[in-house]
Structure formats: C-alpha cells, structure tokens
Design a protein around this motif. Structure first.
Motif, PDB file in Angstrom:
ATOM      1  N   SER A  11       0.828  -1.205   0.000  1.00 55.89           N
ATOM      2  CA  SER A  11       0.000   0.000   0.000  1.00 55.89           C
ATOM      3  C   SER A  11       0.861   1.254   0.000  1.00 55.89           C
ATOM      4  CB  SER A  11      -0.942  -0.008   1.211  1.00 55.89           C
ATOM      5  OG  SER A  11      -0.216   0.098   2.424  1.00 55.89           O
ATOM      6  N   ARG A  12       2.018   1.204   0.667  1.00 54.23           N
ATOM      7  CA  ARG A  12       2.904   2.370   0.660  1.00 54.23           C
ATOM      8  C   ARG A  12       3.475   2.618  -0.735  1.00 54.23           C
ATOM      9  NH1 ARG A  12       5.507   5.722  -0.566  1.00 54.23           N
ATOM     10  NH2 ARG A  12       6.990   7.089   0.552  1.00 54.23           N
ATOM     11  N   PHE A  13       3.791   1.561  -1.465  1.00 55.13           N
ATOM     12  CA  PHE A  13       4.316   1.728  -2.814  1.00 55.13           C
ATOM     13  C   PHE A  13       3.274   2.329  -3.756  1.00 55.13           C
ATOM     14  CE2 PHE A  13       7.863  -1.456  -2.100  1.00 55.13           C
ATOM     15  CZ  PHE A  13       8.866  -0.537  -2.345  1.00 55.13           C
ATOM     16  N   VAL A  14       1.981   2.092  -3.484  1.00 51.89           N
ATOM     17  CA  VAL A  14       0.939   2.691  -4.315  1.00 51.89           C
ATOM     18  C   VAL A  14       1.025   4.212  -4.254  1.00 51.89           C
ATOM     19  CG1 VAL A  14      -1.556   2.962  -4.582  1.00 51.89           C
ATOM     20  CG2 VAL A  14      -0.605   0.703  -4.130  1.00 51.89           C
ATOM     21  N   ARG A  15       1.426   4.759  -3.111  1.00 59.11           N
ATOM     22  CA  ARG A  15       1.578   6.207  -2.971  1.00 59.11           C
ATOM     23  C   ARG A  15       2.721   6.746  -3.808  1.00 59.11           C
ATOM     24  NH1 ARG A  15       2.453   6.863   3.140  1.00 59.11           N
ATOM     25  NH2 ARG A  15       3.409   8.811   2.377  1.00 59.11           N
TER      26      ARG A  15
ATOM     27  N   LEU B 227     -14.182   6.492 -17.895  1.00 56.22           N
ATOM     28  CA  LEU B 227     -13.360   7.504 -17.239  1.00 56.22           C
ATOM     29  C   LEU B 227     -11.976   7.586 -17.882  1.00 56.22           C
ATOM     30  CD1 LEU B 227     -14.260   6.853 -13.490  1.00 56.22           C
ATOM     31  CD2 LEU B 227     -14.957   8.799 -14.897  1.00 56.22           C
ATOM     32  N   THR B 228     -11.434   6.436 -18.262  1.00 53.49           N
ATOM     33  CA  THR B 228     -10.123   6.430 -18.911  1.00 53.49           C
ATOM     34  C   THR B 228     -10.169   7.180 -20.232  1.00 53.49           C
ATOM     35  OG1 THR B 228      -9.632   4.292 -17.875  1.00 53.49           O
ATOM     36  CG2 THR B 228      -8.259   4.949 -19.718  1.00 53.49           C
TER      37      THR B 228
ATOM     38  N   PRO C 105      -8.850  20.345 -15.265  1.00 50.82           N
ATOM     39  CA  PRO C 105      -8.185  20.608 -13.979  1.00 50.82           C
ATOM     40  C   PRO C 105      -7.932  19.276 -13.268  1.00 50.82           C
ATOM     41  CG  PRO C 105     -10.128  22.002 -14.249  1.00 50.82           C
ATOM     42  CD  PRO C 105     -10.159  20.999 -15.360  1.00 50.82           C
ATOM     43  N   ASN C 106      -6.744  19.118 -12.714  1.00 48.04           N
ATOM     44  CA  ASN C 106      -6.374  17.867 -12.042  1.00 48.04           C
ATOM     45  C   ASN C 106      -6.346  16.672 -13.003  1.00 48.04           C
ATOM     46  OD1 ASN C 106      -6.125  19.121  -9.572  1.00 48.04           O
ATOM     47  ND2 ASN C 106      -8.211  18.665  -8.949  1.00 48.04           N
ATOM     48  N   GLY C 107      -6.235  16.955 -14.296  1.00 47.27           N
ATOM     49  CA  GLY C 107      -6.256  15.855 -15.252  1.00 47.27           C
ATOM     50  C   GLY C 107      -5.127  14.862 -15.035  1.00 47.27           C
ATOM     51  N   LEU C 108      -3.923  15.345 -14.758  1.00 50.80           N
ATOM     52  CA  LEU C 108      -2.796  14.436 -14.531  1.00 50.80           C
ATOM     53  C   LEU C 108      -3.015  13.597 -13.291  1.00 50.80           C
ATOM     54  CD1 LEU C 108       0.220  16.792 -15.365  1.00 50.80           C
ATOM     55  CD2 LEU C 108      -0.712  14.940 -16.768  1.00 50.80           C
ATOM     56  N   GLN C 109      -3.550  14.215 -12.225  1.00 51.50           N
ATOM     57  CA  GLN C 109      -3.797  13.464 -10.992  1.00 51.50           C
ATOM     58  C   GLN C 109      -4.880  12.408 -11.193  1.00 51.50           C
ATOM     59  OE1 GLN C 109      -3.468  16.721 -11.379  1.00 51.50           O
ATOM     60  NE2 GLN C 109      -2.782  17.765  -9.519  1.00 51.50           N
ATOM     61  N   VAL C 110      -5.924  12.755 -11.963  1.00 45.36           N
ATOM     62  CA  VAL C 110      -6.991  11.785 -12.215  1.00 45.36           C
ATOM     63  C   VAL C 110      -6.459  10.616 -13.033  1.00 45.36           C
ATOM     64  CG1 VAL C 110      -9.225  11.423 -13.331  1.00 45.36           C
ATOM     65  CG2 VAL C 110      -8.815  13.512 -12.019  1.00 45.36           C
ATOM     66  N   ARG C 111      -5.652  10.913 -14.047  1.00 51.38           N
ATOM     67  CA  ARG C 111      -5.083   9.821 -14.852  1.00 51.38           C
ATOM     68  C   ARG C 111      -4.155   8.941 -14.016  1.00 51.38           C
ATOM     69  NH1 ARG C 111      -5.342  13.834 -18.907  1.00 51.38           N
ATOM     70  NH2 ARG C 111      -3.250  14.609 -18.495  1.00 51.38           N
ATOM     71  N   SER C 112      -3.413   9.562 -13.099  1.00 48.88           N
ATOM     72  CA  SER C 112      -2.560   8.770 -12.213  1.00 48.88           C
ATOM     73  C   SER C 112      -3.402   7.866 -11.315  1.00 48.88           C
ATOM     74  CB  SER C 112      -1.693   9.699 -11.364  1.00 48.88           C
ATOM     75  OG  SER C 112      -0.904   8.971 -10.455  1.00 48.88           O
ATOM     76  N   LEU C 113      -4.507   8.399 -10.795  1.00 49.38           N
ATOM     77  CA  LEU C 113      -5.417   7.587  -9.982  1.00 49.38           C
ATOM     78  C   LEU C 113      -5.965   6.416 -10.786  1.00 49.38           C
ATOM     79  CD1 LEU C 113      -7.300   7.023  -7.547  1.00 49.38           C
ATOM     80  CD2 LEU C 113      -8.874   8.721  -8.511  1.00 49.38           C
ATOM     81  N   LEU C 114      -6.396   6.668 -12.016  1.00 46.96           N
ATOM     82  CA  LEU C 114      -6.935   5.597 -12.853  1.00 46.96           C
ATOM     83  C   LEU C 114      -5.863   4.557 -13.161  1.00 46.96           C
ATOM     84  CD1 LEU C 114      -9.085   7.724 -15.336  1.00 46.96           C
ATOM     85  CD2 LEU C 114      -9.907   6.319 -13.441  1.00 46.96           C
TER      86      LEU C 114
ATOM     87  N   ILE D 194      -6.155   0.595 -12.444  1.00 43.26           N
ATOM     88  CA  ILE D 194      -5.965  -0.387 -13.511  1.00 43.26           C
ATOM     89  C   ILE D 194      -4.855  -1.372 -13.159  1.00 43.26           C
ATOM     90  CG2 ILE D 194      -5.239  -0.641 -15.924  1.00 43.26           C
ATOM     91  CD1 ILE D 194      -6.645   2.069 -16.435  1.00 43.26           C
ATOM     92  N   ALA D 195      -3.803  -0.868 -12.491  1.00 42.34           N
ATOM     93  CA  ALA D 195      -2.693  -1.755 -12.119  1.00 42.34           C
ATOM     94  C   ALA D 195      -3.123  -2.843 -11.155  1.00 42.34           C
ATOM     95  CB  ALA D 195      -1.561  -0.931 -11.502  1.00 42.34           C
ATOM     96  N   LEU D 196      -4.203  -2.611 -10.403  1.00 43.14           N
ATOM     97  CA  LEU D 196      -4.697  -3.608  -9.451  1.00 43.14           C
ATOM     98  C   LEU D 196      -5.593  -4.654 -10.106  1.00 43.14           C
ATOM     99  CD1 LEU D 196      -5.502  -1.256  -6.443  1.00 43.14           C
ATOM    100  CD2 LEU D 196      -3.797  -3.075  -6.456  1.00 43.14           C
ATOM    101  N   LEU D 197      -5.895  -4.496 -11.389  1.00 43.35           N
ATOM    102  CA  LEU D 197      -6.734  -5.465 -12.089  1.00 43.35           C
ATOM    103  C   LEU D 197      -5.899  -6.661 -12.536  1.00 43.35           C
ATOM    104  CD1 LEU D 197      -8.755  -3.055 -14.428  1.00 43.35           C
ATOM    105  CD2 LEU D 197      -9.634  -4.221 -12.396  1.00 43.35           C
ATOM    106  N   PRO D 198      -6.477  -7.848 -12.520  1.00 39.80           N
ATOM    107  CA  PRO D 198      -5.778  -9.015 -13.096  1.00 39.80           C
ATOM    108  C   PRO D 198      -5.520  -8.783 -14.583  1.00 39.80           C
ATOM    109  CG  PRO D 198      -7.668  -9.701 -11.777  1.00 39.80           C
ATOM    110  CD  PRO D 198      -7.771  -8.218 -11.932  1.00 39.80           C
ATOM    111  N   PRO D 199      -4.491  -9.430 -15.147  1.00 43.64           N
ATOM    112  CA  PRO D 199      -4.139  -9.199 -16.563  1.00 43.64           C
ATOM    113  C   PRO D 199      -5.316  -9.391 -17.515  1.00 43.64           C
ATOM    114  CG  PRO D 199      -2.432 -10.483 -15.471  1.00 43.64           C
ATOM    115  CD  PRO D 199      -3.567 -10.365 -14.491  1.00 43.64           C
ATOM    116  N   GLU D 200      -6.155 -10.408 -17.294  1.00 40.87           N
ATOM    117  CA  GLU D 200      -7.264 -10.636 -18.225  1.00 40.87           C
ATOM    118  C   GLU D 200      -8.307  -9.528 -18.155  1.00 40.87           C
ATOM    119  OE1 GLU D 200      -8.117 -12.903 -14.394  1.00 40.87           O
ATOM    120  OE2 GLU D 200      -6.418 -12.534 -15.746  1.00 40.87           O
ATOM    121  N   ARG D 201      -8.483  -8.933 -16.952  1.00 43.11           N
ATOM    122  CA  ARG D 201      -9.443  -7.833 -16.827  1.00 43.11           C
ATOM    123  C   ARG D 201      -8.879  -6.555 -17.458  1.00 43.11           C
ATOM    124  NH1 ARG D 201     -14.094  -9.114 -16.847  1.00 43.11           N
ATOM    125  NH2 ARG D 201     -15.011  -7.671 -15.326  1.00 43.11           N
TER     126      ARG D 201
END
Length: 340
Positions: free
Chosen positions: A34-38, A114-115, A124-133, A137-144
């Motif tokens: 969880s810390r690395f996610v930050r 959203l992507t 506004p905050n477009g870069l932050q929103v894309r980083s959040l997305l 996405i990184a937490l999804l399994p490869p097939e998803r």
C-alpha cells in the motif's frame, strides 16, 4: 505436576511469540504494497514511514536487512516486481499475484469511460486523475486489463483548449478559494496590455474546454466588472503576478445578482418535449403548436447569451431586457461581419 508446568510454560510463550512475529511480518509486507501505491521511496523513507504507521518495533534494529527480506518475500511469494530507480528510490512496477481488484463488467465499463474521458484534454487535475486511474488499472488481473481495452468503445468529443494552465498557479488558486483575496495581472480581450485585478476567489470550473476562476471583482480597469462575479480564464492569468493577501476573506461574500430568464423555443426544437434545461430553477411550458417557453434564473448574462445563441433562429429571448439588448447587439455585429 510442578515439573510439567515448568516445561510447558516457556514452550507456550515461545509459540505465541512466533505467531505474533509472523503476523507482524505479513502485516508489514502488505503495508509495504500500500505504501508503494503512494509512490516510490528510498529504504530509509520506507522504514521511517512504517515506524510512524505502527511503532518503532515494526522493524528490528537491523531494519535494512529486514526490508531486504521483505522485498525478496514479495518478489518470490507474490511475484511482485520491485525495482530500484536511478535516484535510489524503489518502485513497485507490477503487483504480480496481488492484483485483487476484479471489478464486475458494469464497473469495468465505467472505468473504461473515465479512462477515455481523461485520456486527453486540459482538465483541472487531469494528470492526478489519470494517475489515480492508472493505480486502479494496475490492481486489475491481466485478463481484466485486456477486457478494459476492449471496453473503450465510446468517443467523447469535447473542445480542446490551445493554451495550457500552469499547474502551480492552479494549485495556488485552489488553496485560496474563499480564503484570501488575490491580485494578479490578466490578459483581457479588452486591452493589449495586461490589466491589474483584485478579486475574492470563489470556485474553479471547467467550461467549453477552458478552466475558469470565478471570483468577486473588487477592482479592475473596467467599472462594469467591479462588484460582480466574473469568470476569469486561468490560462490568461500571468502566474508570476499572482499575489495572495494576508487578510482572511469574510465568511460571507456579497450576494450574486440573479436575473429572471424567459425564452421561447420553436417547434423544430421543442416538439419532442425533450429540451435541455441549461439554467437553475428551469420550468418548461409546452404549447399545442409544439413550441415551448422556459422560465429560469441566471447569474451570468454573458454565459446565458452564449448558450441561447446556439439555438440560432429557433430561440427568442423574452426577458430580461438586458439580455435582449445584448443579443441584438451581437446580431448586428454578426450582420456587419458577414456583410463584408
């Protein structure tokens, strides 16, 4: 009997200690994920953050060795990819078997929307929103993740601004909304030279591809704007000129002037009884001939004019008189332009 108790007691304590140590180690390693996610961090930062989150005992005195064991365990047990960057920080670049966010199809479709929405444009905050997305996405399994790419089948057409907004300027504006008065130089359409404005910032908004600062104008070179709420395009504010005053704004700013709005739409636009309600407190009356009359309110006559002119000959503004006069002037100017 006493001897059996003497033998059993240390064995029982040793077992509890091992369980506690093992549980803490697992907890610590999951916390590292969880810390690395930050974001990336140095070993010293990871250890310090862990001790702040838990307590100093979360890592033993030889903390760097323990952290190295944690990295190896995450790599071997969960197939995580943890890489050292050139600046000495470590980053989690692949979650391996810890991609546990297996969204249902409906939510995967929403994520794809959203992507697409934030794939480009000057939000506004477009870069932050894309980083959040990207984190989601990184937490999804490869097939998803593969399914997500297939779900991106909706095109979103929005106007794009040819100018960019300074991110530091936007951050400073956001921090001072309804808190401190601002002074800045503004590239107005009414002057070739930057103009000095003093305002009380109220909110940031996105409209027609541009980011605006809505503010109550205390002073400007144009008397018509003083004492009114004005939308300032943020990309026209000169970043280095922004000055934040120390005095805190009063809890209540002057009330907005509100106009009652009434306009008519032709049958070509309104006969299906599905007209857009652009303004607050809108109420529609449909007539037998298919036309419609809308009553509403607006606090921005300029924006009301921009919206209603989109209907071209299919709209007639009935009230207020100020807006009728503005539209007549605009039509005369357009006639002069096209007469050439």
């Amino acid at each position: 009997m006493a001897t059996r108790c003497h033998v059993a007691t240390p064995r029982s304590r040793r077992g509890r200690g091992q369980k506690r140590s093992s549980a803490l180690t697992v907890q610590r390693r999951l916390w590292l994920i969880s810390r690395f996610v930050r974001g990336p961090a140095t070993p010293a930062e990871l250890i310090a953050d862990a001790r702040r989150t838990f307590d100093s005992s979360i890592y033993p005195p030889n903390a760097l060795v323990a952290l190295r064991h944690d990295f190896n365990a995450l790599r071997n047990e969960f197939l995580c990819t943890i890489e050292r960057q050139p600046d000495g920080r470590y980053a989690l670049t692949d979650f391996g078997r810890l991609t546990l966010l297996n969204l249902p199809d409906e939510e995967l479709e929403a994520l794809a929307f959203l992507t697409s929405l934030f794939s480009e444009g000057s939000w506004p905050n477009g870069l932050q929103v894309r980083s959040l997305l990207d984190h989601v996405i990184a937490l999804l399994p490869p097939e998803r993740r593969a399914n997500l790419r297939q779900q991106q089948n909706m095109d979103i057409e929005l106007p794009q601004s040819s100018a960019t907004v300074d991110p530091q300027l936007l951050s400073r504006l956001r921090r001072n909304l309804r808190r401190h008065a601002l002074r800045f130089l503004y590239r107005s359409t009414f002057s070739q030279e930057p103009e000095a404005h003093r305002v009380a910032p109220v909110r940031l908004l996105m409209r027609d591809g541009h980011t605006y600062l809505e503010a109550y104008c205390y002073s400007s070179p144009h008397q018509a704007t003083v004492g009114r709420y004005i939308p300032y395009r943020v990309d026209r504010i000169i970043p280095d000129s922004l000055h934040v005053e120390r005095r805190v704004l009063p809890p209540e700013l002057p009330p907005r002037k509100v106009w009652s709005l009434r306009y008519w739409l032709s049958p070509q636009v309104a006969r299906n009884r599905d007209v857009a309600l652009w303004f607050p407190n809108s109420a529609v009356t449909y007539h037998p001939d298919g036309s419609a009359e809308i009553v509403a309110q607006t606090s921005d006559l300029w924006q009301a004019e921009q919206i209603l002119l989109r209907y071209r000959e299919h709209c007639r503004v009935l009230e207020p008189d100020e807006l009728v006069a503005m539209i007549r002037q605009t039509i005369e100017r357009m006639r002069a332009v096209y007469a050439e």
